[in-house]
Design a protein around this motif. Structure first.
Motif, PDB file in Angstrom:
ATOM      1  N   GLU A 136       0.830  -1.206   0.000  1.00 49.09           N
ATOM      2  CA  GLU A 136       0.000   0.000   0.000  1.00 49.09           C
ATOM      3  C   GLU A 136       0.862   1.252   0.000  1.00 49.09           C
ATOM      4  O   GLU A 136       0.543   2.231  -0.682  1.00 49.09           O
ATOM      5  CB  GLU A 136      -0.932   0.001   1.206  1.00 49.09           C
ATOM      6  N   TRP A 137       1.948   1.219   0.750  1.00 51.86           N
ATOM      7  CA  TRP A 137       2.836   2.377   0.795  1.00 51.86           C
ATOM      8  C   TRP A 137       3.470   2.622  -0.565  1.00 51.86           C
ATOM      9  O   TRP A 137       3.531   3.759  -1.029  1.00 51.86           O
ATOM     10  CB  TRP A 137       3.920   2.168   1.859  1.00 51.86           C
ATOM     11  N   VAL A 138       3.933   1.561  -1.218  1.00 55.50           N
ATOM     12  CA  VAL A 138       4.549   1.696  -2.542  1.00 55.50           C
ATOM     13  C   VAL A 138       3.518   2.194  -3.548  1.00 55.50           C
ATOM     14  O   VAL A 138       3.806   3.089  -4.351  1.00 55.50           O
ATOM     15  CB  VAL A 138       5.183   0.364  -2.999  1.00 55.50           C
ATOM     16  N   LEU A 139       2.306   1.645  -3.502  1.00 53.15           N
ATOM     17  CA  LEU A 139       1.239   2.082  -4.398  1.00 53.15           C
ATOM     18  C   LEU A 139       0.944   3.570  -4.204  1.00 53.15           C
ATOM     19  O   LEU A 139       0.851   4.325  -5.169  1.00 53.15           O
ATOM     20  CB  LEU A 139      -0.023   1.260  -4.154  1.00 53.15           C
ATOM     21  N   THR A 140       0.832   3.994  -2.970  1.00 51.54           N
ATOM     22  CA  THR A 140       0.576   5.406  -2.672  1.00 51.54           C
ATOM     23  C   THR A 140       1.726   6.282  -3.150  1.00 51.54           C
ATOM     24  O   THR A 140       1.500   7.337  -3.754  1.00 51.54           O
ATOM     25  CB  THR A 140       0.353   5.598  -1.152  1.00 51.54           C
ATOM     26  N   ALA A 141       2.952   5.851  -2.921  1.00 50.92           N
ATOM     27  CA  ALA A 141       4.124   6.637  -3.344  1.00 50.92           C
ATOM     28  C   ALA A 141       4.165   6.769  -4.862  1.00 50.92           C
ATOM     29  O   ALA A 141       4.435   7.854  -5.392  1.00 50.92           O
ATOM     30  CB  ALA A 141       5.405   5.984  -2.826  1.00 50.92           C
ATOM     31  N   VAL A 142       3.880   5.685  -5.580  1.00 48.94           N
ATOM     32  CA  VAL A 142       3.899   5.732  -7.044  1.00 48.94           C
ATOM     33  C   VAL A 142       2.787   6.633  -7.562  1.00 48.94           C
ATOM     34  O   VAL A 142       2.991   7.399  -8.516  1.00 48.94           O
ATOM     35  CB  VAL A 142       3.807   4.305  -7.644  1.00 48.94           C
ATOM     36  N   LEU A 143       1.615   6.572  -6.957  1.00 51.11           N
ATOM     37  CA  LEU A 143       0.521   7.438  -7.392  1.00 51.11           C
ATOM     38  C   LEU A 143       0.844   8.919  -7.150  1.00 51.11           C
ATOM     39  O   LEU A 143       0.516   9.772  -7.982  1.00 51.11           O
ATOM     40  CB  LEU A 143      -0.782   7.037  -6.701  1.00 51.11           C
ATOM     41  N   TRP A 144       1.493   9.237  -6.023  1.00 52.49           N
ATOM     42  CA  TRP A 144       1.906  10.624  -5.767  1.00 52.49           C
ATOM     43  C   TRP A 144       2.972  11.061  -6.767  1.00 52.49           C
ATOM     44  O   TRP A 144       2.970  12.191  -7.256  1.00 52.49           O
ATOM     45  CB  TRP A 144       2.420  10.796  -4.340  1.00 52.49           C
ATOM     46  N   LEU A 145       3.896  10.154  -7.068  1.00 56.66           N
ATOM     47  CA  LEU A 145       4.940  10.447  -8.053  1.00 56.66           C
ATOM     48  C   LEU A 145       4.320  10.699  -9.423  1.00 56.66           C
ATOM     49  O   LEU A 145       4.684  11.645 -10.126  1.00 56.66           O
ATOM     50  CB  LEU A 145       5.947   9.301  -8.117  1.00 56.66           C
ATOM     51  N   LYS A 146       3.348   9.858  -9.810  1.00 57.06           N
ATOM     52  CA  LYS A 146       2.639  10.034 -11.073  1.00 57.06           C
ATOM     53  C   LYS A 146       1.954  11.392 -11.118  1.00 57.06           C
ATOM     54  O   LYS A 146       2.038  12.113 -12.116  1.00 57.06           O
ATOM     55  CB  LYS A 146       1.610   8.927 -11.255  1.00 57.06           C
ATOM     56  N   LEU A 147       1.307  11.756 -10.043  1.00 57.72           N
ATOM     57  CA  LEU A 147       0.636  13.059  -9.980  1.00 57.72           C
ATOM     58  C   LEU A 147       1.642  14.196 -10.121  1.00 57.72           C
ATOM     59  O   LEU A 147       1.401  15.170 -10.836  1.00 57.72           O
ATOM     60  CB  LEU A 147      -0.140  13.189  -8.669  1.00 57.72           C
ATOM     61  N   GLY A 148       2.785  14.064  -9.473  1.00 62.23           N
ATOM     62  CA  GLY A 148       3.826  15.085  -9.577  1.00 62.23           C
ATOM     63  C   GLY A 148       4.376  15.210 -10.984  1.00 62.23           C
ATOM     64  O   GLY A 148       4.597  16.320 -11.489  1.00 62.23           O
ATOM     65  N   VAL A 149       4.577  14.078 -11.656  1.00 62.09           N
ATOM     66  CA  VAL A 149       5.098  14.096 -13.022  1.00 62.09           C
ATOM     67  C   VAL A 149       4.063  14.710 -13.970  1.00 62.09           C
ATOM     68  O   VAL A 149       4.406  15.506 -14.841  1.00 62.09           O
ATOM     69  CB  VAL A 149       5.508  12.672 -13.475  1.00 62.09           C
ATOM     70  N   GLU A 150       2.786  14.350 -13.789  1.00 59.16           N
ATOM     71  CA  GLU A 150       1.730  14.953 -14.609  1.00 59.16           C
ATOM     72  C   GLU A 150       1.647  16.463 -14.378  1.00 59.16           C
ATOM     73  O   GLU A 150       1.477  17.230 -15.324  1.00 59.16           O
ATOM     74  CB  GLU A 150       0.373  14.320 -14.291  1.00 59.16           C
ATOM     75  N   ALA A 151       1.753  16.869 -13.122  1.00 54.40           N
ATOM     76  CA  ALA A 151       1.701  18.297 -12.809  1.00 54.40           C
ATOM     77  C   ALA A 151       2.885  19.027 -13.431  1.00 54.40           C
ATOM     78  O   ALA A 151       2.741  20.151 -13.931  1.00 54.40           O
ATOM     79  CB  ALA A 151       1.684  18.503 -11.293  1.00 54.40           C
ATOM     80  N   MET A 152       4.053  18.396 -13.432  1.00 57.96           N
ATOM     81  CA  MET A 152       5.226  19.014 -14.050  1.00 57.96           C
ATOM     82  C   MET A 152       5.011  19.179 -15.549  1.00 57.96           C
ATOM     83  O   MET A 152       5.345  20.224 -16.116  1.00 57.96           O
ATOM     84  CB  MET A 152       6.474  18.174 -13.779  1.00 57.96           C
ATOM     85  N   GLY A 153       4.448  18.180 -16.184  1.00 58.04           N
ATOM     86  CA  GLY A 153       4.146  18.283 -17.610  1.00 58.04           C
ATOM     87  C   GLY A 153       3.167  19.415 -17.891  1.00 58.04           C
ATOM     88  O   GLY A 153       3.350  20.192 -18.832  1.00 58.04           O
ATOM     89  N   ALA A 154       2.122  19.531 -17.072  1.00 58.68           N
ATOM     90  CA  ALA A 154       1.147  20.611 -17.244  1.00 58.68           C
ATOM     91  C   ALA A 154       1.791  21.974 -16.993  1.00 58.68           C
ATOM     92  O   ALA A 154       1.506  22.945 -17.708  1.00 58.68           O
ATOM     93  CB  ALA A 154      -0.037  20.398 -16.307  1.00 58.68           C
ATOM     94  N   LEU A 155       2.673  22.049 -16.003  1.00 60.10           N
ATOM     95  CA  LEU A 155       3.367  23.305 -15.711  1.00 60.10           C
ATOM     96  C   LEU A 155       4.252  23.721 -16.884  1.00 60.10           C
ATOM     97  O   LEU A 155       4.287  24.893 -17.260  1.00 60.10           O
ATOM     98  CB  LEU A 155       4.208  23.154 -14.439  1.00 60.10           C
ATOM     99  N   ILE A 156       4.928  22.760 -17.481  1.00 60.29           N
ATOM    100  CA  ILE A 156       5.786  23.055 -18.637  1.00 60.29           C
ATOM    101  C   ILE A 156       4.947  23.577 -19.795  1.00 60.29           C
ATOM    102  O   ILE A 156       5.332  24.540 -20.463  1.00 60.29           O
ATOM    103  CB  ILE A 156       6.602  21.812 -19.033  1.00 60.29           C
TER     104      ILE A 156
END
Length: 134
Positions: A27-47
């Motif tokens: 569960e911790w790994v799943l949560t961490a990956v989902l947060w990482l995915k959200l961060g990467v998507e947000a970075m793409g949108a910011l760019i």
């Protein structure tokens, strides 16, 4: 020599490792990956947002300046930002399927990656042609 191998396998069997699910590691790994995915998507949108703002600024400057109006440099500026953002978005898509993917998700990822890669290819090709023309 076979005695050494047997004693190693017996001692390895005696080692007890806890179940990752029981510890909540999955569960911790799943949560961490989902947060990482959200961060990467947000970075793409910011760019993309930054690229749009830069292109708008360049467009407004071109409108109010005298001389020949060549909008290709503005288009290429925006294309560079979009190409970079596409790479981030593909990375986010890969992260989303890395966590318990289904065949449906894998198929969708394949289609998205093909489309985004094709877009990126043509953007890069156009930028290279423009660079060659200069």
């Amino acid at each position: 020599m076979s005695e050494g191998v047997n004693s190693f396998s017996e001692s390895a069997a005696d080692i007890w490792l806890p179940d990752p699910a029981a510890l909540g590691v999955e569960e911790w790994v799943l949560t961490a990956v989902l947060w990482l995915k959200l961060g990467v998507e947000a970075m793409g949108a910011l760019i993309i947002g930054i690229g749009v703002l830069v292109a708008i600024y360049q467009f407004i400057r071109a409108l109010f300046s005298s001389g020949i109006r060549d909008y290709n440099p503005i288009r290429l500026t925006l294309a560079r930002y979009l190409a970079l953002a596409l790479e981030f978005q593909v990375g986010a898509d890969i992260l989303s399927t890395a966590v318990a993917p289904s065949w449906d998700q894998i198929g969708k990822l394949g289609a998205i990656v093909v489309i985004r890669t094709a877009l990126n290819y043509f953007l890069m090709r156009e930028m290279q042609e423009e660079h060659r023309d200069r």
